[in-house]
Design an enzyme around this catalytic site. Sequence first.
Site, PDB file in Angstrom:
ATOM      1  N   ASP A 129      16.627 -32.497  47.956  1.00 57.62           N
ATOM      2  CA  ASP A 129      15.141 -32.125  47.221  1.00 57.62           C
ATOM      3  C   ASP A 129      14.431 -32.590  46.750  1.00 57.62           C
ATOM      4  O   ASP A 129      15.167 -31.788  45.288  1.00 57.62           O
ATOM      5  CB  ASP A 129      15.124 -30.900  47.953  1.00 57.62           C
ATOM      6  CG  ASP A 129      15.534 -30.313  48.858  1.00 57.62           C
ATOM      7  OD1 ASP A 129      16.629 -31.160  49.748  1.00 57.62           O
ATOM      8  OD2 ASP A 129      15.549 -28.900  48.988  1.00 57.62           O
ATOM      9  N   GLN A 166      17.088 -31.576  43.601  1.00 59.34           N
ATOM     10  CA  GLN A 166      18.880 -30.229  43.551  1.00 59.34           C
ATOM     11  C   GLN A 166      20.015 -31.471  43.658  1.00 59.34           C
ATOM     12  O   GLN A 166      19.895 -32.644  43.817  1.00 59.34           O
ATOM     13  CB  GLN A 166      18.484 -30.203  45.448  1.00 59.34           C
ATOM     14  CG  GLN A 166      17.524 -29.554  45.761  1.00 59.34           C
ATOM     15  CD  GLN A 166      17.802 -27.799  45.328  1.00 59.34           C
ATOM     16  OE1 GLN A 166      18.500 -27.439  46.180  1.00 59.34           O
ATOM     17  NE2 GLN A 166      17.675 -27.199  44.353  1.00 59.34           N
ATOM     18  N   PHE A 168      17.660 -22.875  44.535  1.00 63.23           N
ATOM     19  CA  PHE A 168      17.338 -23.688  45.342  1.00 63.23           C
ATOM     20  C   PHE A 168      16.191 -24.317  44.796  1.00 63.23           C
ATOM     21  O   PHE A 168      15.474 -24.104  43.926  1.00 63.23           O
ATOM     22  CB  PHE A 168      17.729 -22.627  46.694  1.00 63.23           C
ATOM     23  CG  PHE A 168      18.380 -23.412  47.379  1.00 63.23           C
ATOM     24  CD1 PHE A 168      19.901 -23.501  47.082  1.00 63.23           C
ATOM     25  CD2 PHE A 168      18.676 -23.102  48.479  1.00 63.23           C
ATOM     26  CE1 PHE A 168      20.956 -23.061  47.609  1.00 63.23           C
ATOM     27  CE2 PHE A 168      20.464 -22.580  49.332  1.00 63.23           C
ATOM     28  CZ  PHE A 168      20.973 -22.873  49.165  1.00 63.23           C
ATOM     29  N   ARG A 191      12.969 -19.112  51.701  1.00 60.05           N
ATOM     30  CA  ARG A 191      13.319 -19.912  50.429  1.00 60.05           C
ATOM     31  C   ARG A 191      12.039 -20.825  50.793  1.00 60.05           C
ATOM     32  O   ARG A 191      11.733 -21.062  51.275  1.00 60.05           O
ATOM     33  CB  ARG A 191      14.324 -20.290  51.078  1.00 60.05           C
ATOM     34  CG  ARG A 191      14.715 -20.871  52.120  1.00 60.05           C
ATOM     35  CD  ARG A 191      15.982 -21.827  52.021  1.00 60.05           C
ATOM     36  NE  ARG A 191      16.448 -22.587  53.097  1.00 60.05           N
ATOM     37  CZ  ARG A 191      16.964 -22.389  54.120  1.00 60.05           C
ATOM     38  NH1 ARG A 191      17.156 -20.771  54.320  1.00 60.05           N
ATOM     39  NH2 ARG A 191      17.437 -23.046  55.322  1.00 60.05           N
ATOM     40  N   ASP A 192      12.531 -21.212  49.217  1.00 55.08           N
ATOM     41  CA  ASP A 192      11.880 -22.755  48.697  1.00 55.08           C
ATOM     42  C   ASP A 192      10.076 -22.729  48.984  1.00 55.08           C
ATOM     43  O   ASP A 192       9.045 -22.745  49.470  1.00 55.08           O
ATOM     44  CB  ASP A 192      11.631 -24.430  50.125  1.00 55.08           C
ATOM     45  CG  ASP A 192      12.977 -24.189  50.190  1.00 55.08           C
ATOM     46  OD1 ASP A 192      13.881 -24.004  49.246  1.00 55.08           O
ATOM     47  OD2 ASP A 192      13.135 -25.207  51.217  1.00 55.08           O
TER      48      ASP A 192
HETATM   49  N1  DQQ Z   1      17.434 -27.691  50.507  1.00 55.55           N
HETATM   50  C1  DQQ Z   1      17.043 -27.372  51.184  1.00 55.55           C
HETATM   51  C2  DQQ Z   1      16.648 -26.216  51.167  1.00 55.55           C
HETATM   52  C3  DQQ Z   1      16.969 -25.783  49.899  1.00 55.55           C
HETATM   53  C4  DQQ Z   1      18.047 -26.970  49.502  1.00 55.55           C
HETATM   54  C5  DQQ Z   1      15.892 -27.856  52.013  1.00 55.55           C
HETATM   55  C6  DQQ Z   1      18.687 -26.560  49.054  1.00 55.55           C
HETATM   56  O1  DQQ Z   1      15.919 -24.962  52.159  1.00 55.55           O
HETATM   57  O2  DQQ Z   1      16.376 -24.646  49.462  1.00 55.55           O
HETATM   58  O3  DQQ Z   1      17.118 -29.743  52.700  1.00 55.55           O
HETATM   59  O4  DQQ Z   1      19.744 -27.673  48.266  1.00 55.55           O
END
Ligand code: DQQ
Length: 516
Positions: A58, A74, A118, A191-192
């Site tokens: 991401d 990421q 993350f 998350r995120d």
């Molecule tokens: N990738 C996901 C997210 C997470 C991250 C989406 C982890 O939900 O935070 O591709 O690498």
Amino acid sequence: MNRRNFMTGMARTAALATLAKCLSASSATAKVLLATGIAADPRRPQFHFLPAFNWMNDPNAPIYFNGRYHIFYQYNPNGAYWGDMHWGHAISSDMVHWKHLPMALAPTPGGPDADGCFTGTAVLQDGRATILYTGVHAAPADQATSKDGPHSLCETQCLATSDDPELRTWSKLATPVISAPPPGMQVNGFRDPSPWRQGDWWYLVIGSGIANQGGAVLLYKSKDLRNWEYVSILAGRNQNGARTFDAFDPWEVWECPEFFSLGERHVLIYSTSGKAFWQSGVLDSARMTFRAEHSGILDYGSYYAPKTQLDQSGNRILWGWIPETRPLEEFKAAGWAGLMSLPRVLSMGSDGLLRIAVAKEIEQLRRQEQRLDLTVGENLCRSQIASMRLEVCSGEILLQARRGSDPFEMALCELAKDAAPWVTVQYHPLYPGQVSIDARPLTVAFGDGEDLEIRMYIDGSVIEVFVNEQIAITRRFYCSGGNPQNLHLRWQGKTAVIARLSLWQISPISADRLTT
Ligand code: DQQ
């Protein structure tokens, strides 16, 4: 492909596999040798951003700060496979040419992000860059917010700030700013985080899924980015009337949500089940409720977890992760996996539908336009098209064609006779509101008399295709052999429908394919 190319390709793959293994031991020599292999890899894109080595997924926290664009992502520093999530970092003055910077975030042993940093988002608080991101650490099943195979993970929302003019160094708060989901809510994921400023408040959306109900976007608010109060579910499978009746996975999570105003409307984006979605509609800012009026798919191909930022002129720019579609063992051996889409400008049509166009900044890379001379008649037009070339699998194509009573088809192919096309675009007047990409019919809201417009960006092993700024579809292709392919077009139907056909070679953004 001849035998020599094949053997060279095989030898290179085997050597890279060995080097990729050495790299986890961080040997400087292995890195140099791997770089040499990567620089000669014909499948490696040349004008898309990607890290010099290893895995990326991401986009994280893109931000225009102090006169420069920053992209984080990421990143696995140990190899070309997902795991041990760190944040990679690069800087640019134009969103096209990038300089790699040292990793921005790494897991802190014993900390809330001990097992991974993350996805997250950057904002400016009183001019100071602040990141909210999800820290993950292993936890017993009864404390977990997510399961990753046999592993149970606890996800909390963490904060880091930077006072460095190039955002190279970050200070983390020792404890999370949101340490658990709302009391009583049984989640499949948490998350995120993605905050924004509205009036006197900071608001924040978090991607989640509620057990047996499906994906959900949770809304929080705060005065200071540090103390957060849960507000409500802003959107979800069972909210807004959207997508309620689809079959769904009870473990579904809506990942990487983001909420922003665009033109006269508000837009929500999120990713789930391998696709990125959008909804546009109306925000009641007094009640903080969102009523979706339209929805769609941000990209029908290999594209996930997009994230936006404002550019220096206030345009809403969308970045997305383009994953590999080849087997894990192949991309591990190649030493790199995943890339960033080209920057895409989002705008809102008066019909409430999202418009997507590649940022104009990319045009600086164009060279050697080959433009079809439309004045010469059918036969000469055909032979002109047959002689147009995109060399070394790097270029852009623009087609504008009249939607009259004649069907037509344009295919992008390798030069080898009878090679299967890489992409085929078809239009048939029986279906005037449709275009088919690789035999998949896609609906386009054409205005009266509006031409069909196709733009393609071809780069090593990726093709981003756009139809009338309404549809995006990203395809992956992995040529065999050791050399990048030269490509050409095959046209079927009358060339008289063509209003414009141009091809450009596109320059690489770095001398060595390491995007530095
Ligand atoms: N990738 C996901 C997210 C997470 C991250 C989406 C982890 O939900 O935070 O591709 O690498």
